[in-house]
Design an enzyme around this catalytic site. Structure first.
Site, PDB file in Angstrom:
ATOM      1  N   CYS A   5       0.845  -1.195   0.000  1.00 21.96           N
ATOM      2  CA  CYS A   5       0.000   0.000   0.000  1.00 21.96           C
ATOM      3  C   CYS A   5       0.877   1.241   0.000  1.00 21.96           C
ATOM      4  O   CYS A   5       0.890   2.003  -0.952  1.00 21.96           O
ATOM      5  CB  CYS A   5      -0.907   0.007   1.220  1.00 21.96           C
ATOM      6  SG  CYS A   5      -2.186  -1.241   1.190  1.00 21.96           S
ATOM      7  N   GLU A  50       4.158   1.090   2.005  1.00 22.74           N
ATOM      8  CA  GLU A  50       5.268   0.714   2.858  1.00 22.74           C
ATOM      9  C   GLU A  50       6.610   1.077   2.240  1.00 22.74           C
ATOM     10  O   GLU A  50       6.923   0.673   1.126  1.00 22.74           O
ATOM     11  CB  GLU A  50       5.224  -0.795   3.141  1.00 22.74           C
ATOM     12  CG  GLU A  50       3.952  -1.260   3.826  1.00 22.74           C
ATOM     13  CD  GLU A  50       2.833  -1.662   2.850  1.00 22.74           C
ATOM     14  OE1 GLU A  50       2.346  -0.772   2.116  1.00 22.74           O
ATOM     15  OE2 GLU A  50       2.457  -2.827   2.821  1.00 22.74           O
TER      16      GLU A  50
END
Lengths: 787, 236
Positions: free
Chosen positions: A431, A433
């Site tokens: 997402c 990270e």
């Protein structure tokens, strides 16, 4: 779009995701031989991969330019019984659930019944994990305090760097040989372990070369039978490419893509790592091949585009492996989180945007498919033109690309101790990270339900949903004489549950170190070969384990409500407030209204409210950051939810921010849905008050109606908004561009919106594939009509 | 000034007012009240303006003073914009033009851009629908233009009131006269959004049955006015 791509795209969109038992059968057959009793664990894992790759079916789809499928055909999804053994009931659920279903045919059920279940029952890693968890952990897990990532999927969470574009598998095998020769059996107590791991890597490298060879044979065979002279030539060319890569370093644009695709298949066949795998900074890696091809007149932009589109379809053909239970709730999607990074800066710090960055944006715009996801890294050094082009695509409303701050990424990585060059080679995956691509294993270990901890604090350690005393007795809140006393109690509860989570993580990490090495993935991530250590055993240059905070907006607003109403203006007592919560505000609507509408809220650039976001951030950071992990890594925090904010919400009763029982929590670091009333600048200001640079990524969602992006002027305004947020060290923002009416209509007539993709939380998904409550939540998210 | 189509009735009074509204929560109807308008010092407003400084920096953006009529509180407006100017912000004043020349003179140097409303050209019509004469307004406009200030005209399109043939012809004549000084006019379509606000304030909405202007009508009007050589935008 060429006819070829149109056909392949249609085929990919129309293919029905189904469970293929092929891999599970092959793994079972291989383990049934009992070889595992004769060889070390890493070697056994490498031989297993080799056995699968030698025996699995080879699939070449008509017209395609990049070849290789994980299963026998597009969207055929294998299972991984050594990690998570599906029961017949699980298979039935997968088959019949309304959302994110996987077709399971009779043959698969029979294979499970007769062979796979009898062999693996009691032996899967999931069962090994559950047997080793304490009752505290089990209680917290079942109460929705945290989730566990490694329960059904293996650690992955890493991204390919630039190495494969310079080295073939034969070169890596040479490096393995050298590493083996330099082992010091006299002084290094780990020499034997390293020898076995290096042996395993060698087997894995050979296995993928053979696998490519099988494709070359099949392609030659197809070429012989092909009547169309043009396709015949293509097939012959593809066959020669598959003979060259991945054994050798790629020489052309086409070879580079095909090489990556083979290693992608290797990684996702070896195990089912989270976030699939990812080519990362694609415009950087491919640029030299593009330049060479254009210069030598062997490549045109049209050819490059078609190859990239063919590559894109490959990702879309590979849905995430099936998940069940809590894991399905926390991440309920076919998306397997490959996130292509574009733009940003080069290792020397200069502007990395190049011609290929724009060409790939064209591909993204034209393809409009779920996978792979895409993002642009925006550095202060990148031109506005690049942002404008990306926004032109965002405005078409399928949620891609999302926007990331290069300087924040680099600073986050430097804060964690990475070298400057490794930091600048980094980016974001999954997402949001942050990771050092090619050199880091940065595992997500589970979502952590921050509002639930407050709920337990407000009940003196008891979970009001289950009625169980889960936490320590930290005092009846009615007796607290100050807001700080409440924060003190919250801190104790938080540390208590973080300790439980970390204890579980440490055991699970150790189980993967011992039983589930990934020699193939280890070939790709530095410095596994040099260290002679597996990726899952700390072989990467950098090792990080994350706990992902969820519900920052919800807990902030809940704390602010208590501070404002109970301690500052004193218009309600703690006792009365708690009674309203236990009665789910029924009969107390007037006060609930006050809580929702007339109480300071996070997301409005109001320091009174935002201060509590900082407080929660610091407490969470302090509880987690810097603790050691068994493989030699460090625990850190980030803030993203995937779909867990819905699941976590369903496990929490009414809260002091006016939210009723079971409703979703806020997602990422976004304000509570609808609480931000001062427009996007205020949201960005609030979000920037937490020190995002000390996280490994934060997710901020902003939904805009399409009118927001109408003309050049508004695109410039959004560019200024983005630049402003990023100047304040904001990590990421994603724009959901779609009108609420459209979404409502899509709920009523899903058939008309088969291709409607919306941004969920750090990833995009088909609106039709979302559960109704998640659909409702997306509709509710504030729709900003103008700056 | 009390324009009959006003969509900001809450800004009429120069003191905070109570508004009431009914809301539904969990199927229960709740009546609530809220104060519209607050007394603020220049310093307090400056603090709010400063909050978005980071975005002004990126967009070369600035602050728009709107209303009500910012020139109605001329002491405050003068202080505020000189403070804003010291910080280097771009300043826009959104005005009805209905103010004394002395007031305009106090703010003209620190203002970068005027949004200037033109409603009805015929003085009688103006009186009827806004409650005041328009001579002051038109004179101030001419004066500002001659001072060399950047001006964007704003024209509310209210069906049957401002979009009559007579008024449009009058408007176009004015535009021809202004052409030397001003080059842009924004059409602001009437919207019924304010109906709710009138209810909450317990005031009569005198245009209760008026329909919103359609896109087609607006486009037609835009093309007509564009004949003057002005840049015509819808909304703004």
């Amino acid at each position: 779009m060429t006819d070829r791509i149109k056909k392949l795209r249609e085929q990919s969109l129309d293919a029905l995701p189904y469970i293929s038992p092929e891999r599970a059968i092959l793994v079972t057959e291989f383990y049934q031989t009992g070889i595992d009793r004769e060889v070390s664990v890493p070697v056994m894992r490498a031989l297993t991969l080799d056995y699968i790759l030698q025996n699995k079916s080879v699939c070449i789809n008509d017209h395609e330019l990049i070849v290789g499928e994980r299963g026998p055909s597009p969207k055929a999804v294998p299972t991984y019984p050594e990690i998570c053994l599906h029961s017949l009931d699980d298979l039935l659920i997968l088959h019949s659930r309304p959302k994110v279903a996987f077709h399971v045919d009779e043959g698969t059920q029979l294979a499970y019944m007769d062979m796979i279940i009898p062999f693996w029952k009691g032996k899967s890693n999931r069962e090994r994990i559950m047997k080793n968890m304490t009752s505290d952990w089990m209680d917290a897990y079942h109460s929705g305090i945290f989730t566990e990532f490694q329960e059904q999927r293996a650690p992955g969470h890493t991204v390919c760097g630039g190495k494969i574009y310079e080295k073939g598998m034969l070169d890596l095998m040479e490096e393995i040989k050298n590493a083996k020769e330099s082992l010091d059996f006299y002084n290094d107590p780990e020499a034997y372990d390293k020898q076995e791991e290096l042996k395993a890597m060698h087997i894995a490298a050979r296995a993928i070369i053979h696998f490519a060879g099988r494709h070359a044979e099949k392609l030659s065979e197809l070429a012989r039978e092909e009547n169309d002279p043009q396709r015949k030539k293509e097939l012959e060319n593809l066959a020669s490419i598959c003979k060259h890569v991945p054994a050798h370093a790629p020489r052309t644009f086409h070879e580079a893509l095909q090489y990556y695709w083979f290693i992608h298949l290797g990684v996702i066949t070896e195990l089912n790592p989270w976030d699939s795998f990812n080519p990362g900074r694609l415009d950087q890696h491919l640029f030299p091949f593009w330049v060479k091809g254009i210069r030598e007149r062997t490549l045109t932009n049209e050819m490059a585009q078609e190859l990239l589109q063919s590559f894109w379809i490959k990702f879309n053909n590979h849905p995430a492996p099936p998940k069940v239970g809590v894991t399905a709730l926390e991440s309920n999607t076919y998306t397997d989180f490959a996130l292509i990074n574009l733009g940003g800066i080069k290792p020397d710090g200069s502007d990395a945007v190049n011609e290929l960055s724009y060409l790939i944006l064209d591909v993204i715009e034209e393809m409009r498919i779920l996978q792979p996801g895409s993002m642009v890294q925006i550095s202060k050094k990148n031109p506005d033109k690049f942002i404008h082009r990306a926004l032109q695509i965002t405005k078409t409303g399928f949620g891609q690309p999302s926007f990331f701050n290069s300087e924040a990424i680099v600073n986050e990585l430097l804060h964690q101790g990475k070298s400057m060059a490794d930091a600048r080679n980094g980016g974001c995956s999954g997402c949001v990270e942050t990771g050092a691509f090619g050199t880091e294993g940065y595992l997500l270990t589970g979502y952590f339900n921050l509002p639930k901890i407050l709920e337990i604090t407000l009940n003196n350690g008891k979970d009001p949903v289950s009625g169980k005393q889960l936490g320590p007795f930290t005092g009846e809140p009615e007796t607290f004489i100050s807001f700080n006393e409440l924060l003190g109690a919250f801190r104790k509860q938080l540390n208590h549950f973080i300790d439980i989570k970390i204890r579980g993580n440490n055991v699970i990490e150790k189980l993967f170190m011992e039983y589930m090495p990934v020699p193939f993935l280890s070939l790709l991530i530095d410095d596994c070969i040099v260290k002679g250590k597996d990726y899952n055993n700390g072989g990467a240059r950098y090792n990080t384990s994350y706990i992902q905070g969820v519900g920052l907006g919800t807990i902030t607003d809940s704390l602010t409500s208590i501070k404002h109403h109970v301690f500052d203006s004193k218009d309600i007592s703690m006792k009365e407030l708690l009674r309203m919560l236990s009665e789910n505000f029924e009969g107390h609507e007037k006060f609930q209204y006050e809580l929702i509408y007339n109480t300071p809220k996070y997301g409005n650039d109001d320091d009174y409210a935002d201060e509590n976001a900082r407080v929660v951030f610091e407490l969470f950071y302090e509880a987690v950051n810097g603790r050691p992990t068994p493989r030699g890594g460090i625990f850190r925090i980030n803030f993203l939810p995937t779909t867990s904010h819905i699941y976590f919400g369903s496990m929490v009763n009414a809260l002091p921010d006016g939210r009723k029982a079971k409703e979703p929590l806020s997602e990422g670091i976004s304000p509570v849905q609808g609480a931000d009333k001062n427009g996007p600048t205020a949201v960005f200001k609030s979000a920037a008050k937490i020190d995002q640079v000390r996280t490994g990524g934060t997710l901020l969602n902003q939904k805009f109606s399409p009118s927001f992006f109408e003309d050049k002027e508004s695109i410039q305004k959004i560019t200024a908004l983005l630049r402003g947020y990023f100047r304040m060290d904001g990590h990421h923002v994603q724009f959901n561009v779609v009108s609420a009416d459209t979404l409502r209509d899509a709920q009523k007539h899903p058939e008309k919106y088969r291709d409607l993709i919306v941004r969920v939380a750090g990833y995009s998904d088909y609106f039709n594939d979302l559960g109704e409550d998640l659909q409702n939540e997306i509709i509710r998210r504030t729709e900003h009509k103008g700056v | 000034m009390r324009c009959i189509w006003c969509h900001n009735p809450e800004s009429h009074a120069c003191y905070p007012e109570l508004t009431r509204k009914k809301v539904t929560l969990n199927g229960q109807e709740i009546e609530t009240q809220k104060t519209t308008g607050t007394w603020m010092s220049v310093e307090e407003v400056m603090n709010i303006a400063e909050k978005d400084a980071v975005f002004y920096h990126e967009s070369a953006g600035g602050v728009t003073l709107s209303g009500g009529e910012p020139l109605y509180q001329i002491d405050f407006t003068e202080d505020l914009i000189s403070s804003l100017k010291r910080k280097g912000y771009h300043i826009t004043i959104d005005t009805s033009g209905y103010a004394t020349r002395a007031s305009f003179m106090r703010i003209v140097n620190n203002t970068d851009l005027f949004f200037y409303d033109i409603k009805l050209i015929d003085d009688k019509d103006h009186q009827q629908y806004t409650g005041v004469a328009n001579d002051v307004i038109l004179q101030n406009l001419m004066w500002l233009a001659r001072e060399g200030k950047k001006i964007i005209l704003r024209f509310p399109v209210v069906p049957g009131i401002t979009d009559t043939k007579k008024n449009i012809n009058g408007l176009m004549t004015l535009l021809f006269q202004m052409k030397e000084f001003v080059s842009e006019i924004d059409l602001l379509p009437y919207h019924s959004m304010a109906r709710q606000k009138y209810k909450q304030l317990n005031r009569d909405d005198r245009l209760e049955n008026l329909k919103d202007v359609s896109r087609e009508e607006l486009t037609e009007l835009k093309n007509e006015i564009a004949k003057t050589g002005f840049i015509v935008k819808i909304g703004g």
